[in-house]
Design a protein around this motif. Structure first.
Motif, PDB file in Angstrom:
ATOM      1  N   ARG A 411       0.828  -1.216   0.000  1.00 10.94           N
ATOM      2  CA  ARG A 411       0.000   0.000   0.000  1.00 10.94           C
ATOM      3  C   ARG A 411       0.856   1.258   0.000  1.00 10.94           C
ATOM      4  O   ARG A 411       0.513   2.251  -0.650  1.00 10.94           O
ATOM      5  CB  ARG A 411      -0.925   0.002   1.220  1.00 10.94           C
ATOM      6  N   ASN A 412       1.957   1.221   0.723  1.00 11.43           N
ATOM      7  CA  ASN A 412       2.805   2.407   0.793  1.00 11.43           C
ATOM      8  C   ASN A 412       3.617   2.639  -0.474  1.00 11.43           C
ATOM      9  O   ASN A 412       4.272   3.668  -0.611  1.00 11.43           O
ATOM     10  CB  ASN A 412       3.719   2.337   2.022  1.00 11.43           C
ATOM     11  N   LEU A 413       3.544   1.697  -1.396  1.00 13.36           N
ATOM     12  CA  LEU A 413       4.098   1.910  -2.739  1.00 13.36           C
ATOM     13  C   LEU A 413       3.000   2.325  -3.727  1.00 13.36           C
ATOM     14  O   LEU A 413       3.264   2.540  -4.904  1.00 13.36           O
ATOM     15  CB  LEU A 413       4.794   0.640  -3.243  1.00 13.36           C
ATOM     16  N   GLY A 414       1.761   2.398  -3.238  1.00 10.36           N
ATOM     17  CA  GLY A 414       0.648   2.817  -4.100  1.00 10.36           C
ATOM     18  C   GLY A 414      -0.100   1.665  -4.741  1.00 10.36           C
ATOM     19  O   GLY A 414      -0.823   1.860  -5.712  1.00 10.36           O
ATOM     20  N   HIS A 415       0.024   0.445  -4.186  1.00  7.36           N
ATOM     21  CA  HIS A 415      -0.624  -0.732  -4.766  1.00  7.36           C
ATOM     22  C   HIS A 415      -1.721  -1.241  -3.832  1.00  7.36           C
ATOM     23  O   HIS A 415      -1.434  -1.773  -2.763  1.00  7.36           O
ATOM     24  CB  HIS A 415       0.404  -1.844  -5.016  1.00  7.36           C
ATOM     25  N   ASP A 416      -2.952  -1.098  -4.242  1.00  8.82           N
ATOM     26  CA  ASP A 416      -4.087  -1.506  -3.430  1.00  8.82           C
ATOM     27  C   ASP A 416      -4.305  -3.021  -3.532  1.00  8.82           C
ATOM     28  O   ASP A 416      -3.830  -3.667  -4.468  1.00  8.82           O
ATOM     29  CB  ASP A 416      -5.341  -0.758  -3.887  1.00  8.82           C
ATOM     30  N   ILE A 417      -5.043  -3.579  -2.565  1.00 17.19           N
ATOM     31  CA  ILE A 417      -5.302  -5.019  -2.512  1.00 17.19           C
ATOM     32  C   ILE A 417      -6.804  -5.244  -2.491  1.00 17.19           C
ATOM     33  O   ILE A 417      -7.511  -4.727  -1.628  1.00 17.19           O
ATOM     34  CB  ILE A 417      -4.655  -5.645  -1.257  1.00 17.19           C
ATOM     35  N   LEU A 418      -7.292  -6.005  -3.444  1.00 12.79           N
ATOM     36  CA  LEU A 418      -8.718  -6.333  -3.527  1.00 12.79           C
ATOM     37  C   LEU A 418      -8.962  -7.701  -2.911  1.00 12.79           C
ATOM     38  O   LEU A 418      -8.223  -8.651  -3.167  1.00 12.79           O
ATOM     39  CB  LEU A 418      -9.177  -6.351  -4.989  1.00 12.79           C
ATOM     40  N   TYR A 419      -9.995  -7.803  -2.089  1.00  8.60           N
ATOM     41  CA  TYR A 419     -10.431  -9.123  -1.610  1.00  8.60           C
ATOM     42  C   TYR A 419     -11.530  -9.616  -2.536  1.00  8.60           C
ATOM     43  O   TYR A 419     -12.479  -8.883  -2.834  1.00  8.60           O
ATOM     44  CB  TYR A 419     -10.964  -9.054  -0.175  1.00  8.60           C
ATOM     45  N   SER A 420     -11.412 -10.862  -2.974  1.00 15.75           N
ATOM     46  CA  SER A 420     -12.457 -11.472  -3.801  1.00 15.75           C
ATOM     47  C   SER A 420     -12.844 -12.820  -3.192  1.00 15.75           C
ATOM     48  O   SER A 420     -11.976 -13.661  -2.937  1.00 15.75           O
ATOM     49  CB  SER A 420     -11.965 -11.679  -5.235  1.00 15.75           C
ATOM     50  N   PRO A 421     -14.132 -13.052  -2.937  1.00 17.65           N
ATOM     51  CA  PRO A 421     -14.560 -14.322  -2.341  1.00 17.65           C
ATOM     52  C   PRO A 421     -14.410 -15.514  -3.278  1.00 17.65           C
ATOM     53  O   PRO A 421     -14.349 -16.661  -2.839  1.00 17.65           O
ATOM     54  CB  PRO A 421     -16.028 -14.071  -2.003  1.00 17.65           C
ATOM     55  N   GLN A 422     -14.363 -15.234  -4.570  1.00 23.41           N
ATOM     56  CA  GLN A 422     -14.217 -16.285  -5.576  1.00 23.41           C
ATOM     57  C   GLN A 422     -13.052 -15.962  -6.506  1.00 23.41           C
ATOM     58  O   GLN A 422     -12.787 -14.793  -6.765  1.00 23.41           O
ATOM     59  CB  GLN A 422     -15.509 -16.419  -6.395  1.00 23.41           C
ATOM     60  N   PRO A 423     -12.339 -16.990  -6.996  1.00 13.78           N
ATOM     61  CA  PRO A 423     -12.491 -18.423  -6.705  1.00 13.78           C
ATOM     62  C   PRO A 423     -11.986 -18.757  -5.315  1.00 13.78           C
ATOM     63  O   PRO A 423     -11.003 -18.180  -4.853  1.00 13.78           O
ATOM     64  CB  PRO A 423     -11.626 -19.082  -7.784  1.00 13.78           C
TER      65      PRO A 423
END
Length: 514
Positions: A411-423
């Motif tokens: 995140r501190n490099l500007g890269h967000d993380i998405l949570y996805s329930p699938q797969p």
């Protein structure tokens, strides 16, 4: 794209395809809804009138690459909501890195934007506050857990050195916001923490907020928005898999077999096998004895520890993407195929996937995509170029917090993380290998045992605000009282204070470790 300029809490100018699209008598929030109704397929940008020459129009499409994004940038030295919100909110949204695109619900009226589609979904669900900043923060706070993607975005402006005035620390506004957007118990903790750590007795703000109603959104609101990202995040489409393993020969074999029948095959599997027994050799004979449809890079080491193993594996990654896996998971045949379709559709370069044990109740599973506040080292797919400079912090080895720390580095490099329930990933939580030994931590023989664990404290010292750390301290004090032996509250208080200071001492020692 519609650009709305405002001043003194009123809209003063609108750049749109038509004239007279707003009423000067209405609040900015009401004006934005009115404009969204007239232009339901457009992106709506807001800006203070003084920033008209700094608006970075060329970057707008890149920033708002899909319709569920809300972004703003704050030019004041502090946020609209007081830093004391940290006593209530423990997520990384609070400590914003303003140099990069950073996930946060803390919005600003200075400059920002949201698609009309999202605004129209909310028009009958949220109050159109006269205070525009309150309205924006309310939308983001309620929407972010449900799939609205919210950011502090410096690219909204170009060559701007302007600084807005510092905001007043308004306790009434703070208590009102907490009452409307969190469970009611948090206003009591906020009141207590303000007294304990800032010697502030906020009696009037506390009493006033009791008359405020909680705000909620329809949980499926943002599912109604069709997402197709303009970001082209997949180029080569190649993927490697890294797997640290220790004493789980059978389970690793099943994981490799699942990977071998994928409809979207990985190029390389990097297995880091750990065995602390000197002169021992690999037990993974099937790596050489069987035919695999990918290259397996096998690293054997006598040094145990997940952080070290993952760091060794990351050095060997060659593909555009990397799947960070555990050695005891099971996945469906189209797992990687499904994952890449989601990555392409959402325009994300980091994705953590639903990962559950076999008996985990279905009704407790998260069923929607949203910005993840942590990171899963055994259930994530990330773009390799984004982690080339990153390593797992060895200060967390054999403790807790390395996953969260790695996520914060991203995140501190500007890269967000998405949570996805699938797969979904099935995590078997296999028994530990027979040759494992319990690691003795440096503080194990201390007379006063640290509480919390020093690695947990280290994560908080590195990535949270002081208010968030203090708020955690209060919660820990009450939670731990029920399960510990000392029932005298005065004695317990002094014991817990010593344990906290001991934890802080060891966390700072870990922090300076090379």
């Amino acid at each position: 794209m519609i650009i709305v300029y405002h001043q003194n809490n009123r809209i003063v100018k609108v750049e749109a395809k038509e004239e007279n699209v707003f009423s000067e008598k209405k609040s900015i929030a009401e004006g934005l809804i009115e404009i969204a109704e007239k232009f339901p397929n457009d992106l709506i940008i807001w800006s203070h009138i003084s920033l008209v020459s700094y608006l970075n129009v060329e970057k707008i499409d890149e920033i708002f690459h899909q319709n569920k994004i809300m972004a703003s940038y704050n030019l004041s030295p502090n946020n609209f909501i007081s830093d004391s919100i940290g006593y209530v909110d423990s997520l990384p949204s609070i400590k914003i890195n303003k140099e990069v695109s950073y996930p946060t619900w803390m919005m600003s009226s200075n400059v920002g934007g949201i698609h009309a589609t999202s605004l129209l979904l909310l028009k009958d669900q949220i109050e159109k506050d006269a205070n525009f900043d309150y309205f924006l923060n309310s939308i983001a706070k309620l929407g972010m857990p449900l799939g609205l993607l919210c950011y502090s975005e410096p690219k909204l402006l170009k060559d701007c050195s302007q600084i807005f005035a510092k905001r007043k620390d308004d306790k009434r506004l703070l208590f009102r916001f907490v009452k409307q957007h969190y469970k009611t118990r948090w206003i009591f903790l906020l009141f207590l923490d303000l007294f304990l750590y800032k010697r502030t007795l906020a009696i009037f703000p506390f009493l006033m907020c009791l008359f405020q109603k909680n705000r909620n959104l329809d949980e499926d609101a943002f599912h109604k928005i069709e997402v197709t990202s303009k970001n082209k995040v997949i180029e080569e489409g190649t993927i490697d898999v890294i797997i640290p393993t220790i004493g789980r020969k059978k389970y690793l074999y099943d994981t490799l077999k699942d990977l071998s029948v994928q409809t979207y095959l990985p190029l390389n599997i990097i297995v880091v096998e750990q065995n602390p027994v000197q002169d021992s050799i690999t037990e993974l004979d099937y790596i050489l004895n069987e035919h695999w449809p990918f290259q397996i890079k096998h690293i054997f080491t006598h040094q145990t520890g997940a952080c070290n193993a993952r760091n060794l594996a990351l050095k060997e990654v060659k593909s555009e993407w990397v799947f960070m896996a555990d050695d005891d998971i099971r996945i469906e045949q189209d797992f990687l195929d499904q994952a890449f379709r989601i990555i392409e559709k959402e325009g994300f370069e980091q994705i953590t996937l639903g990962c559950y044990q076999p008996d985990y109740p279905s009704h407790k599973k998260i069923n929607q995509k949203f910005q993840w506040g942590s990171f899963g080292s055994g259930c994530s797919i990330v773009k390799t170029k984004n982690i080339k400079t990153l390593t797992y912090n060895m200060s967390f080895e054999f403790g807790y917090g390395e996953d969260g720390d790695f996520g914060m580095q991203l995140r501190n490099l500007g890269h967000d993380i998405l949570y996805s329930p699938q797969p979904e990933i099935l995590h078997l939580k296999a028994p530990i290998g027979g040759f494992r030994t319990k690691h003795i931590m440096a503080w194990a023989n201390e007379k006063i045992q640290p509480k919390p664990s020093p690695t947990v404290m280290l994560y908080k010292v590195l990535h949270l605000t002081q208010e968030q750390i203090d708020g955690y301290r209060t919660i820990l004090f009450f939670k731990y009282y029920r399960v510990q032996k000392v029932k005298n509250p005065i004695q317990y208080y002094f014991n817990s204070k010593k344990q906290w200071l001991q934890s802080l001492y060891w966390a700072n020692k870990l922090k300076t470790r090379k």
